[in-house]
Enzyme design. Structure first.
Site, short mmCIF file in Angstrom:
data_model
loop_
_atom_site.label_atom_id
_atom_site.label_comp_id
_atom_site.label_asym_id
_atom_site.label_seq_id
_atom_site.Cartn_x
_atom_site.Cartn_y
_atom_site.Cartn_z
N PRO A 179 -5.92 5.38 -7.51
CA PRO A 179 -6.09 5.64 -6.10
C PRO A 179 -7.92 5.80 -6.01
O PRO A 179 -8.18 5.82 -4.88
CB PRO A 179 -5.76 7.03 -6.08
CG PRO A 179 -4.90 7.30 -7.00
CD PRO A 179 -4.93 6.62 -8.20
N ARG A 231 3.47 -14.91 -4.49
CA ARG A 231 3.84 -15.61 -3.12
C ARG A 231 2.74 -16.47 -2.72
O ARG A 231 3.21 -17.54 -1.88
CB ARG A 231 4.39 -14.74 -2.10
CG ARG A 231 3.34 -13.94 -1.40
CD ARG A 231 4.03 -12.86 -0.48
NE ARG A 231 4.53 -13.46 0.65
CZ ARG A 231 3.89 -13.79 1.78
NH1 ARG A 231 2.53 -13.76 1.83
NH2 ARG A 231 4.30 -14.33 2.80
N GLU A 241 -2.36 11.83 -16.55
CA GLU A 241 -3.66 12.19 -15.50
C GLU A 241 -4.55 10.98 -15.36
O GLU A 241 -5.41 10.78 -14.74
CB GLU A 241 -4.29 13.28 -16.01
CG GLU A 241 -3.60 14.57 -16.07
CD GLU A 241 -2.41 14.59 -15.22
OE1 GLU A 241 -2.61 14.56 -14.03
OE2 GLU A 241 -1.30 14.63 -15.46
N ASP A 263 1.54 -15.74 8.16
CA ASP A 263 1.46 -14.30 7.86
C ASP A 263 0.73 -13.51 8.67
O ASP A 263 -0.03 -13.87 9.13
CB ASP A 263 1.18 -14.23 6.41
CG ASP A 263 2.33 -14.41 5.39
OD1 ASP A 263 3.24 -14.67 5.53
OD2 ASP A 263 1.54 -14.69 4.26
N1 4GX Z 1 -2.96 2.66 -6.16
N2 4GX Z 1 -1.65 5.86 -9.24
C1 4GX Z 1 -2.93 5.48 -11.55
C2 4GX Z 1 -3.09 7.29 -13.13
C3 4GX Z 1 -4.39 7.96 -12.84
C4 4GX Z 1 -4.26 9.32 -12.66
C5 4GX Z 1 -5.70 9.85 -12.36
C6 4GX Z 1 -6.52 7.47 -12.38
C7 4GX Z 1 -6.74 8.89 -12.36
C8 4GX Z 1 -2.28 4.06 -7.64
C9 4GX Z 1 -2.54 4.02 -6.00
C10 4GX Z 1 -1.72 5.52 -8.35
C11 4GX Z 1 -1.34 7.03 -9.78
C12 4GX Z 1 -1.97 4.83 -10.67
C13 4GX Z 1 -2.20 7.62 -10.87
N3 4GX Z 1 -5.35 7.21 -12.55
N4 4GX Z 1 -2.48 3.06 -8.16
N5 4GX Z 1 -2.41 6.63 -11.99
N6 4GX Z 1 -2.54 4.78 -5.08
O1 4GX Z 1 -1.50 6.28 -7.28
O2 4GX Z 1 -2.69 2.08 -7.29
#
Ligand code: 4GX
Length: 259
Positions: A89, A154, A116, A169
């Site tokens: 995120p 795709r 985490e 698209d």
């Molecule tokens: N878009 N996640 C990564 C592990 C994490 C936890 C804390 C960094 C800090 C996500 C998203 C996403 C959940 C993948 C936490 N990484 N990935 N994961 N939104 O939510 O790509």
């Protein structure tokens, strides 16, 4: 092109990429998806891949060494350099523009975090780019990796047939898609717009562009701000707004009459 996914859940990622257009692209060898499980590169008897967060507090962090060994094996299995993406995120938001640029690379590595997250030192040394698929929290990076494989896969030459062509698209021109209809033309749920039955291809093109502009204006005005409209588009959007304002006035008048 080839995707190499570093993940504790290789079966899940492979199954996500096995269906539909992207699954077919793999069968036709336009696309290859390989997985690397950090657990296979852990060296202790318990095959440990996570450790307690330094500084205390709840939750676990993915350890440097099993991930680094998995990434090393992945890079050694490649002739070209691999562009490594970490899903989180905290990353830049994935857009269709970024998807189109990624589609030109020969090889993409996708690093999926669980718990985490991943030890920051590994990210600093091994990751080229951090991407987020949206402002919400998943339980791991695998669904993000599957999203990238799908959106990028795709676009590989030969993955889509003419009818599915990426040219049509939504987002290919920065706008939302227009509405679509199939037979029956008359239905209890409503009729197909007359212009689509007219056979007048120029009028149909204008109607579709007008709907795409109008829906983008109603639902995603942020997309219009980023984009300069040409003269025809400005006129069509103006027409849409006028018709929309008129239909809103009629709706309000009807509501008032029913009171
Ligand atoms: N878009 N996640 C990564 C592990 C994490 C936890 C804390 C960094 C800090 C996500 C998203 C996403 C959940 C993948 C936490 N990484 N990935 N994961 N939104 O939510 O790509």
């Amino acid at each position: 092109m080839r995707f190499d996914v570093v993940t504790l859940f290789p079966d899940f990622v492979r199954q996500c990429a096995a269906v539909g257009v992207v699954g077919r692209a793999q069968q036709r060898e336009l696309l290859q998806v390989e997985t690397w499980n950090p657990r296979d590169y852990a060296t202790d008897n318990y095959r440990t891949v996570d450790g307690r967060t330094c500084g205390g507090g709840p939750g676990m962090v993915m350890l440097i060494d099993p991930l680094r060994a998995a990434l090393k094996a992945m890079r050694e299995a490649a002739a070209e350099p691999v562009h490594v993406i970490y899903l989180s995120p905290q990353g830049a938001r994935l857009t269709q523009g970024r998807v189109e640029a990624l589609a030109k690379l020969p090889r993409i590595g996708l690093l999926c975090g669980r718990y985490e997250g991943v030890d920051e030192r590994l990210l600093a040394h091994e990751v080229d780019e951090e991407l987020s698929i949206g402002d919400y929290v998943l339980s791991g990076g695998e669904l993000g990796a599957a999203v990238i494989i799908d959106a990028v896969g795709r676009l590989q030459e030969g993955a889509l047939n003419d009818a599915q062509s990426a040219q049509q698209d939504s987002f290919s021109d920065g706008l939302l898609d227009c509405p679509h209809y199939a037979k029956p033309v008359r239905h209890a749920l409503g009729d197909v717009p007359e212009v689509l039955l007219s056979g007048d291809h120029a009028a149909i093109r204008r109607w579709r562009l007008k709907q795409a502009l109008g829906r983008t204006w109603l639902r995603r005005p942020d997309l219009l701000v980023q984009r300069a409209l040409d003269k025809e588009s400005r006129a069509l959007l103006e027409e849409f707004r006028r018709e929309y304002a008129q239909s809103e006035r009629e709706r309000l008048a009807n509501d008032a009459a029913e009171q």
